[in-house]
Design an enzyme around this catalytic site. Structure first.
Site, PDB file in Angstrom:
ATOM      1  N   LYS A 252      79.202  74.198  37.060  1.00  0.00           N
ATOM      2  CA  LYS A 252      79.478  72.889  36.490  1.00  0.00           C
ATOM      3  C   LYS A 252      78.558  71.887  37.159  1.00  0.00           C
ATOM      4  O   LYS A 252      78.117  72.062  38.302  1.00  0.00           O
ATOM      5  CB  LYS A 252      80.941  72.483  36.658  1.00  0.00           C
ATOM      6  CG  LYS A 252      81.445  72.264  38.072  1.00  0.00           C
ATOM      7  CD  LYS A 252      81.132  70.954  38.717  1.00  0.00           C
ATOM      8  CE  LYS A 252      81.525  69.784  37.839  1.00  0.00           C
ATOM      9  NZ  LYS A 252      81.017  68.491  38.449  1.00  0.00           N
ATOM     10  N   THR A 263      73.772  73.925  44.219  1.00  0.00           N
ATOM     11  CA  THR A 263      73.859  73.067  43.041  1.00  0.00           C
ATOM     12  C   THR A 263      75.179  72.332  43.122  1.00  0.00           C
ATOM     13  O   THR A 263      75.807  72.296  44.176  1.00  0.00           O
ATOM     14  CB  THR A 263      73.750  73.901  41.765  1.00  0.00           C
ATOM     15  OG1 THR A 263      73.753  73.020  40.650  1.00  0.00           O
ATOM     16  CG2 THR A 263      74.898  74.878  41.626  1.00  0.00           C
ATOM     17  N   GLU A 349      74.188  64.496  32.152  1.00  0.00           N
ATOM     18  CA  GLU A 349      74.819  63.330  31.539  1.00  0.00           C
ATOM     19  C   GLU A 349      73.796  62.554  30.701  1.00  0.00           C
ATOM     20  O   GLU A 349      72.810  62.038  31.224  1.00  0.00           O
ATOM     21  CB  GLU A 349      75.404  62.433  32.625  1.00  0.00           C
ATOM     22  CG  GLU A 349      76.594  63.059  33.319  1.00  0.00           C
ATOM     23  CD  GLU A 349      77.018  62.340  34.587  1.00  0.00           C
ATOM     24  OE1 GLU A 349      78.071  62.702  35.120  1.00  0.00           O
ATOM     25  OE2 GLU A 349      76.281  61.446  35.041  1.00  0.00           O
ATOM     26  N   ASN A 508      77.968  56.682  33.578  1.00  0.00           N
ATOM     27  CA  ASN A 508      78.101  56.374  34.996  1.00  0.00           C
ATOM     28  C   ASN A 508      78.557  54.949  35.275  1.00  0.00           C
ATOM     29  O   ASN A 508      78.924  54.626  36.405  1.00  0.00           O
ATOM     30  CB  ASN A 508      76.777  56.655  35.698  1.00  0.00           C
ATOM     31  CG  ASN A 508      76.566  58.144  35.882  1.00  0.00           C
ATOM     32  OD1 ASN A 508      77.147  58.764  36.748  1.00  0.00           O
ATOM     33  ND2 ASN A 508      75.749  58.728  35.010  1.00  0.00           N
ATOM     34  N   SER A 513      87.277  55.982  35.235  1.00  0.00           N
ATOM     35  CA  SER A 513      88.379  55.906  34.277  1.00  0.00           C
ATOM     36  C   SER A 513      88.258  56.949  33.191  1.00  0.00           C
ATOM     37  O   SER A 513      89.162  57.091  32.403  1.00  0.00           O
ATOM     38  CB  SER A 513      88.433  54.521  33.642  1.00  0.00           C
ATOM     39  OG  SER A 513      87.211  54.221  33.019  1.00  0.00           O
TER      40      SER A 513
END
Length: 513
Positions: A252, A263, A349, A508, A513
């Site tokens: 992950k 990693t 991301e 980011n 939340s």
């Protein structure tokens, strides 16, 4: 070439008729204290023979379902492993106004008993998480390994409480639930998520029995999915050796990725029999050529961990472990780690392009060559250009020159050749860019490699390809003061990195939340 869905469905149906069994803990009053009796195992030999390996380059997928079906077909667990997960909720002490948040526990259990043959590499960040502290202690002590417990959402790093005690509490819950003869010292903890928050150890301990109850010996996909945080999709790679032993890895990580000796989180399982020292050496070699050669955003996490464990269920010859005679095990391990490293970057991301920087004839060590590659893929200006399919080659050359000026100021580089998408764009100190056709060709190359930054599966395995050769004519520099040539040690490296998109900023800016 798209992945054949029909073949996947047939394989999935075949697996459904094999040993698809879920297990819970045995009674603590059993006459046999050996924990390998925890499972009413019904392993079918045909089940293991049906195991498939991941392709070195994954096929193209038309949908998330196609991708997940493919992953399930390659994620057959090696013998001697079981994985289980459970969901819970907690309220952060540090930010209670956010309210109740989800958290997940994942357990990996060595079903045939503890193993002495395991290895690990960790982050070199000077503010490591408490699980890193505990993990290093476990590794240094030479303790056997019997189980791993992984949680998402909270990374247990530098919190206001006692992070080590919290990690040990969760390990104790796993050892007690599984009735492990070696106790909590044979359980390895890992955490990922928000830095600075206290680990909700009580809430995690409460859901450990559910995770243990869900343990199954068939497939690693449940664990690969459970350990995700901002990941858009799970990642699994596998390889079967000539003796039938398997290596299966999950990972992950989507942000805070520029590893150094590891990693984000990766767990690699094998049923081969490999000595501990050999495993540690092989894991370090494989990590250097994979996890240490990627970057999403240039930030090294406080929680980076890779664990490699052997259940010792299949005899493995010394020839398979000897790099001099082919090194089948090491090569298979490299295939798995390099595949996972590629998946991590592609899943970054907001990633919409993956850059592949191949460096040859670098005047220095392979470590320095990797640093150059990371310098390029971490350049904000160049990352943004790639995101916009803008072949701004000046930013690329500028990044190379910046690195060489800082770290290799005396090395001659005027012979360097630079290619983008296979086309030479810079040679011997000058750009080779003439006409609109070249501009369109370079931009089209970037568009061809583009991904959907919101995508929940990897559509393809294409790259923005950058090739840097510091000695394209394979001719060493002549010394100015003599007729002799100066021989400089040369090395090579391949580094993967992602572009920089609006989606990365959005993720980011609102991570907690």
């Amino acid at each position: 070439m798209r992945f054949p869905v029909v073949a996947c469905l047939i394989l999935s149906l075949a697996n459904a008729f094999s040993a698809t069994t879920t297990f819970g803990p045995r009674s603590r009053h059993s006459d046999n204290d050996n924990s390998n009796s925890n499972y009413d195992r019904r392993h079918s030999s045909s089940f293991f023979q049906a195991a498939q390996d991941s392709d070195t380059i994954l096929p193209e997928f038309a949908s998330k379902d196609e991708y997940l079906t493919y992953l399930k077909s390659i994620a057959t667990l090696p013998k001697g492993f079981a994985t289980g997960t459970a969901d819970g909720e907690f309220v952060s002490v540090e930010a209670p106004s956010i309210g109740s948040l989800p958290i997940r526990a994942t357990v990996i259990h060595l079903t045939e008993g503890p193993t002495d043959n395991w290895a690990a590499v960790f982050t070199q960040n000077r503010f490591p998480g408490a699980p890193i502290v505990v993990g290093k202690q476990r590794l240094a002590s030479g303790q056997p390994l019997h189980a791993l417990v992984i949680n998402n959402k909270v990374s247990n790093v530098c919190s206001g409480g006692d992070g080590v005690a919290d990690a040990e509490q969760v390990c104790h819950a796993v050892a007690e639930t599984l009735n492990l003869p070696g106790g909590s010292q044979t359980v390895f903890p890992s955490s990922t998520g928000i830095i600075g928050w206290r680990l909700p150890a009580q809430e995690l301990s409460a859901i450990v029995p559910q995770a243990v109850q869900s343990l199954q010996v068939d497939n690693a996909l449940n664990a690969a999915t459970a350990i995700m945080t901002t990941d858009r999709y799970p990642k699994v790679r596998s390889k079967t050796l000539s003796n039938g032993a398997r290596i299966v890895g999950i990972a992950k990580g989507a942000g805070m990725i520029e590893p150094n000796m590891a990693t984000m989180l990766s767990y690699i399982m094998t049923d081969a029999t490999v000595p501990k020292q050999t495993l540690q050496s092989f894991l370090e070699i494989a990590s250097n050529e994979s996890f240490n050669s990627i970057s999403v955003d240039g930030d090294e996490s406080t929680s980076d961990t890779v664990v490699l464990m052997a259940s010792n269920q299949i005899d493995t010859s010394s020839d398979m472990l000897d790099p001099q005679s082919g090194g089948e095990f090491l090569q298979a391990l490299k295939d798995v780690t390099q595949g996972l490293a590629s998946d991590l970057v592609r899943n970054g991301e907001g990633t919409s392009h993956v850059m592949k920087v191949q460096i040859t004839n670098f005047p220095g060590t392979s470590h320095e060559a990797r640093r150059l590659g990371r310098h390029i893929v971490n350049s904000p200006l160049f990352k943004c250009a790639v995101s916009g399919n803008d072949p701004n080659t000046g930013r690329l050359a500028g990044a190379i020159g910046s690195f060489m000026g800082k770290f290799k100021p005396t090395e001659p580089i005027h012979q360097m050749s630079l290619k983008l998408g296979g086309r030479c764009i810079f040679n011997k100190g000058k750009f080779v860019l003439e006409g609109d056709d070249v501009e369109r060709e370079l931009s089209d190359h970037m568009k061809h490699a583009q991904l959907t930054e919101h995508g929940d599966y990897p559509e393809h395995q294409k790259y923005v390809e950058i090739d840097i050769d510091f000695l394209p004519d394979n001719k060493e520099e002549e010394d100015d003061d003599s007729s002799t040539t100066t021989t400089t040690p040369r090395s090579s490296a391949t580094v993967l990195g992602s572009d920089l998109t609006n989606e990365y900023v959005a993720v980011n800016a609102d991570y907690r939340s």
